[in-house]
Design an enzyme around this catalytic site. Structure first.
Site, PDB file in Angstrom:
ATOM      1  N   ASP A  35       1.422   6.351  -0.226  1.00  0.00           N
ATOM      2  CA  ASP A  35       0.823   7.624  -0.634  1.00  0.00           C
ATOM      3  C   ASP A  35      -0.240   8.003   0.401  1.00  0.00           C
ATOM      4  O   ASP A  35       0.088   8.541   1.456  1.00  0.00           O
ATOM      5  CB  ASP A  35       0.267   7.433  -2.050  1.00  0.00           C
ATOM      6  CG  ASP A  35      -0.301   8.688  -2.679  1.00  0.00           C
ATOM      7  OD1 ASP A  35      -0.178   9.776  -2.088  1.00  0.00           O
ATOM      8  OD2 ASP A  35      -0.880   8.602  -3.779  1.00  0.00           O
ATOM      9  N   LYS A  84       5.069   9.738   0.453  1.00  0.00           N
ATOM     10  CA  LYS A  84       4.595  11.113   0.314  1.00  0.00           C
ATOM     11  C   LYS A  84       3.912  11.471   1.637  1.00  0.00           C
ATOM     12  O   LYS A  84       2.691  11.326   1.763  1.00  0.00           O
ATOM     13  CB  LYS A  84       3.561  11.219  -0.822  1.00  0.00           C
ATOM     14  CG  LYS A  84       4.073  10.848  -2.210  1.00  0.00           C
ATOM     15  CD  LYS A  84       2.944  10.899  -3.238  1.00  0.00           C
ATOM     16  CE  LYS A  84       3.391  10.437  -4.613  1.00  0.00           C
ATOM     17  NZ  LYS A  84       2.267  10.267  -5.557  1.00  0.00           N
ATOM     18  N   GLU A 127       7.059  -2.223   0.060  1.00  0.00           N
ATOM     19  CA  GLU A 127       6.106  -1.488  -0.778  1.00  0.00           C
ATOM     20  C   GLU A 127       6.859  -0.418  -1.560  1.00  0.00           C
ATOM     21  O   GLU A 127       7.806   0.194  -1.039  1.00  0.00           O
ATOM     22  CB  GLU A 127       5.035  -0.875   0.144  1.00  0.00           C
ATOM     23  CG  GLU A 127       4.045   0.061  -0.509  1.00  0.00           C
ATOM     24  CD  GLU A 127       3.080  -0.603  -1.479  1.00  0.00           C
ATOM     25  OE1 GLU A 127       3.544  -1.373  -2.342  1.00  0.00           O
ATOM     26  OE2 GLU A 127       1.878  -0.312  -1.412  1.00  0.00           O
TER      27      GLU A 127
HETATM   28  P1  IMP Z   1      -1.840   4.346  -1.209  1.00  0.00           P
HETATM   29  O1  IMP Z   1      -2.718   3.142  -0.986  1.00  0.00           O
HETATM   30  O2  IMP Z   1      -2.639   5.600  -1.450  1.00  0.00           O
HETATM   31  O3  IMP Z   1      -0.807   4.547  -0.123  1.00  0.00           O
HETATM   32  O4  IMP Z   1      -1.095   4.156  -2.582  1.00  0.00           O
HETATM   33  C1  IMP Z   1      -0.142   3.215  -2.756  1.00  0.00           C
HETATM   34  C2  IMP Z   1      -0.050   2.734  -4.193  1.00  0.00           C
HETATM   35  O5  IMP Z   1      -0.442   3.720  -5.168  1.00  0.00           O
HETATM   36  C3  IMP Z   1       1.389   2.426  -4.481  1.00  0.00           C
HETATM   37  O6  IMP Z   1       1.672   1.077  -4.165  1.00  0.00           O
HETATM   38  C4  IMP Z   1       1.523   2.713  -5.951  1.00  0.00           C
HETATM   39  O7  IMP Z   1       1.256   1.541  -6.682  1.00  0.00           O
HETATM   40  C5  IMP Z   1       0.471   3.753  -6.248  1.00  0.00           C
HETATM   41  N1  IMP Z   1       1.081   5.107  -6.339  1.00  0.00           N
HETATM   42  C6  IMP Z   1       1.037   6.096  -5.429  1.00  0.00           C
HETATM   43  N2  IMP Z   1       1.664   7.195  -5.845  1.00  0.00           N
HETATM   44  C7  IMP Z   1       2.144   6.903  -7.075  1.00  0.00           C
HETATM   45  C8  IMP Z   1       2.917   7.662  -8.055  1.00  0.00           C
HETATM   46  O8  IMP Z   1       3.295   8.833  -7.879  1.00  0.00           O
HETATM   47  N3  IMP Z   1       3.223   7.005  -9.214  1.00  0.00           N
HETATM   48  C9  IMP Z   1       2.838   5.715  -9.451  1.00  0.00           C
HETATM   49  N4  IMP Z   1       2.125   4.985  -8.579  1.00  0.00           N
HETATM   50  C10 IMP Z   1       1.775   5.568  -7.392  1.00  0.00           C
HETATM   51 MG    MG Z   2       2.288  -0.590  -5.020  1.00  0.00          MG
END
Ligand code: IMP
Ligand code: MG
Length: 179
Positions: free
Chosen positions: A106, A134, A102
């Site tokens: 985030d 993060k 991945e």
């Molecule tokens: P999560 O489901 O909140 O963990 O987010 C994961 C997805 O959000 C990642 O696979 C990215 O595609 C997108 N994402 C999260 N943070 C960023 C960022 O700072 N820039 C661009 N895409 C992000």
């Molecule tokens: Mg992604």
């Protein structure tokens, strides 16, 4: 400081391609050690992970299969909220050792949905390998990526596969939004 403009926003250089590739190489070395003698299925989550996956896999010397999936998320009108569908998983993963590739973890929402789906399909083990995380944003304590290239603060970033409105995935360094 190198600054670029993507759509309506300005970004500044954050992590150089050399730093990324050093971190990714270290992760590959850990995987080579941890999975020595086992067969691994690397499951790269498109679109964001294409560049990270290519870099990482060039340093993997395990017997492995490489597969790509996309996740489509949509809102259900009434009840459960966000539903994520796994698109393009053609392989039988029953009994396999899966390593998800991945770009960035985030909030952990994507992994929180994907990991149980892979387990329900009969995967033997499932680990998360991400280029970036993060940690302060994580909302699901059960989501603990075992392999993390670089931990970052809560900044919006792009490049090395990551996009802003679909742009800038091609950049070989990572940039963060300018405040
Ligand atoms: P999560 O489901 O909140 O963990 O987010 C994961 C997805 O959000 C990642 O696979 C990215 O595609 C997108 N994402 C999260 N943070 C960023 C960022 O700072 N820039 C661009 N895409 C992000
Ligand atoms: Mg992604």
């Amino acid at each position: 400081m190198e600054t670029i403009k993507v759509c309506d926003k300005e970004f500044e250089l954050f992590i150089s391609s050399q730093e990324i590739e050093n971190a990714v190489t270290k992760v590959a070395q850990r995987l080579n050690k941890d999975y020595a003698g086992r067969e691994v299925v690397f499951l790269s989550v498109l679109n964001g992970s294409f560049m990270f996956s290519a870099t990482l896999l060039k340093h993997i010397d395990l017997t492995c299969l490489v597969s790509f999936i996309r996740l489509s998320s949509y809102m259900e009108t009434s009840t459960t909220g966000k539903v994520v569908e796994v698109l393009g998983l053609m392989e039988d993963i029953k009994g396999k050792d899966i390593v998800i590739l991945e770009d960035i973890v985030d909030t952990g929402t994507t992994m929180h949905v994907l990991v149980p789906k892979l387990k329900a399909l009969g995967a033997n083990t499932v680990e998360i390998c991400c280029m970036l995380q993060k940690p302060s944003m994580l909302q699901y304590p059960e989501i603990q990526p075992k392999y993390v290239g670089i931990e970052i603060e809560n900044e919006f970033i792009l490049g090395y596969g990551l996009d802003y409105h679909g742009y800038a995935r091609n950049l070989s360094s990572i940039y963060k939004i300018k405040k």
